[in-house]
Design a protein around this motif. Sequence first.
Motif, PDB file in Angstrom:
ATOM      1  N   VAL A  84       0.852  -1.191   0.000  1.00 33.53           N
ATOM      2  CA  VAL A  84       0.000   0.000   0.000  1.00 33.53           C
ATOM      3  C   VAL A  84       0.891   1.246   0.000  1.00 33.53           C
ATOM      4  O   VAL A  84       2.067   1.171   0.376  1.00 33.53           O
ATOM      5  CB  VAL A  84      -0.926   0.030   1.242  1.00 33.53           C
ATOM      6  CG1 VAL A  84      -1.960  -1.075   1.188  1.00 33.53           C
ATOM      7  CG2 VAL A  84      -0.105  -0.054   2.535  1.00 33.53           C
ATOM      8  N   PRO A  85       0.351   2.388  -0.409  1.00 37.04           N
ATOM      9  CA  PRO A  85       1.132   3.638  -0.313  1.00 37.04           C
ATOM     10  C   PRO A  85       1.330   4.034   1.149  1.00 37.04           C
ATOM     11  O   PRO A  85       0.662   3.519   2.047  1.00 37.04           O
ATOM     12  CB  PRO A  85       0.265   4.649  -1.062  1.00 37.04           C
ATOM     13  CG  PRO A  85      -1.103   4.071  -1.079  1.00 37.04           C
ATOM     14  CD  PRO A  85      -0.941   2.592  -1.088  1.00 37.04           C
ATOM     15  N   ASP A  86       2.245   4.965   1.373  1.00 35.18           N
ATOM     16  CA  ASP A  86       2.590   5.370   2.734  1.00 35.18           C
ATOM     17  C   ASP A  86       1.378   5.830   3.538  1.00 35.18           C
ATOM     18  O   ASP A  86       1.281   5.579   4.737  1.00 35.18           O
ATOM     19  CB  ASP A  86       3.628   6.501   2.694  1.00 35.18           C
ATOM     20  CG  ASP A  86       5.007   5.971   2.281  1.00 35.18           C
ATOM     21  OD1 ASP A  86       5.122   4.747   2.099  1.00 35.18           O
ATOM     22  OD2 ASP A  86       5.947   6.792   2.151  1.00 35.18           O
ATOM     23  N   ALA A  87       0.478   6.528   2.894  1.00 32.14           N
ATOM     24  CA  ALA A  87      -0.692   7.058   3.597  1.00 32.14           C
ATOM     25  C   ALA A  87      -1.582   5.947   4.160  1.00 32.14           C
ATOM     26  O   ALA A  87      -2.403   6.188   5.047  1.00 32.14           O
ATOM     27  CB  ALA A  87      -1.506   7.958   2.658  1.00 32.14           C
ATOM     28  N   GLN A  88      -1.413   4.735   3.629  1.00 32.82           N
ATOM     29  CA  GLN A  88      -2.236   3.605   4.076  1.00 32.82           C
ATOM     30  C   GLN A  88      -1.392   2.551   4.791  1.00 32.82           C
ATOM     31  O   GLN A  88      -1.740   1.372   4.842  1.00 32.82           O
ATOM     32  CB  GLN A  88      -2.947   2.963   2.878  1.00 32.82           C
ATOM     33  CG  GLN A  88      -3.895   3.920   2.163  1.00 32.82           C
ATOM     34  CD  GLN A  88      -4.452   3.306   0.889  1.00 32.82           C
ATOM     35  OE1 GLN A  88      -4.476   2.088   0.725  1.00 32.82           O
ATOM     36  NE2 GLN A  88      -4.905   4.159  -0.010  1.00 32.82           N
TER      37      GLN A  88
END
Length: 794
Positions: A84-88
């Motif tokens: 997942v991307p960093d925000a997730q």
Amino acid sequence: MIYLNDKKTESEIDSEVRDLLIERKWAKNHIKQQQQIAPGRIYKGEDGYETGPALIPDFILFYQPDINEPTEPRPIAIVESKKVPDAQAAAGIQQGKLYAEIMGLKFAYSSNGSKIVEYDFITDEQKEVDKFPTPDELWERSQQKNKFSLDDLPMIFAPYNREIKNADLSIRRPRYYQVAAIEATIDVIVKNQKRVLITMATGTGKTFVAMQLAWKLWKPKKTKPRILYLVDRIFLQEQAEETFEKPFAKAMSRIKEKGVGIVKSKDIYFSLYQGISDRKQAEGIYKKYSSDFFDYIIIDECHRGSANDEGSWRAILDHFESAVHIGMTATPKAKDKANINTYRYFGVPVYTYTLKQGIDDGYLSPYSVIEVKSDVDISGWRPKPGQKGKYGQEIEDKEYTLKQFDRIITLEPRVQFVAAHLVNHLKETNPYDKTIVFCQDQQHALDMMTAINALKPIRHPNYCARIVAEERESVRKLLKAQFSDPESKYPVVVTTSRLLSTGVDIPTLKNIVIDKSMKDIVDFKQTVGRGTRVNHSENPFAEKYWFTIIDHRDTAKNFSDPEFDGVPDVKIIETWAKGKAKKTKKVNKNKKIPEGGTILTRPIAQTRPVVTGFSVKTALKKHYVLDSKGDKIYMDELEDHTKKVIRKLFPSKMQLWKLIREKPEKRVDFKKQLQKEGIDLKLLQKITENTDKDAFDILVHVAYGDAIIPRKEKVGQIKQSISLKRYTPFARNILEIILDLYAERGYDQLEEPKELLYMPQIKKIGMPNEIVKEFGNIKDYENAIHEIIKLIHK
């Protein structure tokens, strides 16, 4: 900068997370990746049993101290790796918390290989962290304020015993919940807690846990502690002795009744509390041991009186007050007095493993319930003026109810009715399925054994046997050598009153018949627990993944009790009225089982009145299954439920048709999804009276109202179509035979094209390789079968 990992594989993300751990001094052998902790819930499919998703954390972190003593690493944290991307980056934290919670761990992490999110159960705080803690840092945090000393570590990290073997001779290793229970107990003992309670559902290995716990308490010590294992049933004592024998061997002794040959030179002692407790005219044998003789006392099934202020167990525990008292029970806290006293004495359990969790994990067997109510159960029974019992006994003129049947009065036709219902059930399922019938008392168990043997579907002298306290020696021999042996066929059915209600391991038990009033939910849970064990075996009659409860005493109401966890997957309620039954019963043509009449012979005299000369009929029968949320779906509501589920999954009819026409694996997944929603396709065929129609066609019919035709009519149309004419005569003949199999048996035969080649109808025409050559190759053959499926669902 936002970390982008769209081009990375999940495996690459896992490697990055692993590298982050290794950078923080986590040893490679202390990082367990993709290690299964539970096999997954068992589901009853249409042609056997399937399992749901296994419980497999991405990473389990283990801690092991560096000391000059034998140690074994123990789990300390869970790490979930997500692409997942960093925000997730926190996407895996919920899953990690679930794994950590059931394993009794204090920390869970989620990482995408760049960002790390931590959840701390001690502080109930979730936050992003720059890096993983080191092993020593995490161990230090896990101890909270009350730190373990260096001297405590040899016991806390003592290796488990590896001498106990499974049936396949592999080493029996503790399961995750057994490890959690043992380690939680050791931790509080080290911190000087004197009373400890472990709550584990029946069938989850409490005796094995007790042995491993005793081993970890005993093995590291140079001066060996003395441990007393206290039980209230002889077969529980024998079971414990068998489990402890190999690890402890010469260190064991039994405290014998009457104090014959008092032994004080051993370390591990076993005793029945009845054998050593105080009696009216004699002082208890336990007083021959000094009050500080034992260091630990393990009390099995401790809910049965050990914590009662007036109980015999309590006097023994009070005498050995300086010892650590470890209570083990399968019964979570309930409202009855005995159970409340248990929790008052021992305190909150250090670890709890419930029936529901055991079923969800796949370590315990799911089950169905058939609730049966006869007309006399509902209406009660009253004697005619001046009526006497079968043997001349006086009968008090009053209304007798279900609770009084087989306690103060025996209605022979009702006993025969219960026996007939069970025998019919065994005929419809498997006459060799191991079954326990729980009766009101020992006389009732004798009556029931006589009735069942009069109707038994298999001619064998030991088809049905009675196991009660009156038959001491024969009970142990019969129970251990025959009924509890997975490889032994006989006895198939056992009648009992209380003797088998707890502590007995019968791995292949597939039916529990309750014809006994249950005083409380504790008694009910113990009874249900007899059937929860799973038994994996290559022997078809020895394997066991499911069991059925047949309830004749209205005990199924306990399933609605909020204190009961682990509700049944399937339930049937039968209600019969006098006269014509609402449900047609399948009866063996060779021996019809009568609905009423007298068939019993009585080998001994009765102390209560025995009544005969009337018929008993079924008055009520209900059948329900559970959907994925655990809600009941009654069979008369199944069509509406199916329609709602299908329309929710497939807003368009064409979407459903597209899936049905897709590859077999997608149809298989679809069927599994339906099963979890409580939709059994074969049952739907029966309920809608469409057993001659295609099961998937019925789904479309129920959901969207499409007209459907019988399978045979479909097959006739396909055989006349131009589609089959492009094959060679030999290949076309094979396809027509396969279509005939479909017409006769349904879609199951089409799910595995390769398996079709080995069916008798096909094999007599040619060998599999010869048949495949007629189509070109195996891929061409499979494509031909897929083409047939598309024609069926055109």
